[in-house]
Motif scaffolding. Sequence first.
Motif, short mmCIF file in Angstrom:
data_model
loop_
_atom_site.label_atom_id
_atom_site.label_comp_id
_atom_site.label_asym_id
_atom_site.label_seq_id
_atom_site.Cartn_x
_atom_site.Cartn_y
_atom_site.Cartn_z
N TYR A 1 0.81 -1.21 0.00
CA TYR A 1 0.00 0.00 0.00
C TYR A 1 0.85 1.27 0.00
O TYR A 1 0.37 2.33 -0.38
N TYR A 2 2.09 1.18 0.45
CA TYR A 2 2.90 2.40 0.49
C TYR A 2 3.32 2.82 -0.90
O TYR A 2 3.35 2.02 -1.85
N ARG B 1 6.27 7.30 0.87
CA ARG B 1 5.07 8.03 1.26
C ARG B 1 4.04 7.01 1.76
O ARG B 1 3.81 5.99 1.10
N HIS B 2 3.44 7.28 2.90
CA HIS B 2 2.37 6.43 3.40
C HIS B 2 1.05 6.87 2.75
O HIS B 2 0.79 8.07 2.61
N ILE B 3 0.24 5.89 2.36
CA ILE B 3 -1.05 6.21 1.75
C ILE B 3 -2.10 6.32 2.85
O ILE B 3 -2.55 7.39 3.21
N ARG B 4 -2.50 5.22 3.41
CA ARG B 4 -3.35 5.20 4.60
C ARG B 4 -3.40 3.78 5.10
O ARG B 4 -3.21 2.83 4.35
N GLY B 5 -3.65 3.62 6.39
CA GLY B 5 -3.70 2.28 6.96
C GLY B 5 -2.33 1.63 6.95
O GLY B 5 -1.30 2.29 7.07
N HIS B 6 -2.32 0.31 6.81
CA HIS B 6 -1.07 -0.44 6.80
C HIS B 6 -0.26 -0.15 5.54
O HIS B 6 -0.81 0.16 4.48
N ASP B 7 1.05 -0.28 5.65
CA ASP B 7 1.93 -0.13 4.48
C ASP B 7 2.03 -1.44 3.70
O ASP B 7 2.19 -1.44 2.48
N THR C 1 -13.37 6.15 -3.89
CA THR C 1 -12.10 6.28 -3.18
C THR C 1 -10.99 6.72 -4.12
O THR C 1 -10.18 7.61 -3.81
N TYR D 1 -7.80 10.51 -4.99
CA TYR D 1 -6.35 10.53 -5.12
C TYR D 1 -5.91 11.80 -5.84
O TYR D 1 -6.67 12.37 -6.63
#
Length: 301
Positions: free
Chosen positions: A123-124, A137-143, A238, A242
């Motif tokens: 996810y990152y 960069r972190h998106i959201r939630g877990h990486d 969703t 972005y």
Amino acid sequence: MAGRKIAVVGLGGIGGVAAACLSLSPENDVTVCARRQIDKLTFDHHEDSISIPLKTLSDPGLAEPVDWVVLCTKAQDVASAAPWLENLCTPQTTVAVLQNGIAHEERVAPHANGATVLPAIVYYNGERLAPDHVRLRHIRGHDLLVPAGPQAEAFAALFEGTPIDVGRSEDFLTYQWRKLLVNVIANPITALTRQRLGVFQRSDIQDLSLSILREAVAVGRADGAQLRDNEAEAILETFLAYPPEAGTSMYFDCLAGRPLEIEALNGAVVTAGRRHGLPTPLNSAMLTLLKTVSDANAKTP
């Protein structure tokens, strides 16, 4: 002396970030397997930028067995990574596969010399700014997300004390399909139009995206994913949040004239649809068009 021997295969954006973060733990002995020798990696995270020493191998013949392989090549490059896997893996090794698509085990196990294969969803956002410079960069939630179980706990332990957060799920297949659903519209449409995510503000592109998604959702349900009745609409809603200026990996690969990861994305939907007897005309069209582009890119010197 570090106790966990880890090889990171592939030093693109995803692999570069993984190698940098794993190297931050004193418990890890990290070797990077790449085409060229890189002795230091600049790692950007939030407002910080640090230089991390790297131990790099560029010859698979010099590789020795390790406890963990973190495979970060594109899905279509697994076969070319086979010499690395054959030398790095034993039945005591675990290969964490940080790739798009589904069916990670089927793709990697034939080359892994009896190693355990652990699929992971990324996810990152890992951006390769230069061959020796990456940004997280972190998106959201877990990486990262992996299937729940003992291997998941051991994998999460590799990243303890680092910026990467590893989640575990009992319903990993559903999350795999949800990530795939984003990719079957984001990547092909940006690549074919040669436009960034702002192209999805067009109403006709949104209509096309919903049709592609609904087709893929039906296949995902048949494959066992627990997808919602409004899954296609929720994914698109969703996705529209972005940044419009962001690009996708396939968009950048297309502009650079590189082969495309289409078989692991829309190709995975088409293959699963065939397996379950479901029609996939729109995903098949995306697959055909992008394969044509990819084949032309592969022939370009």
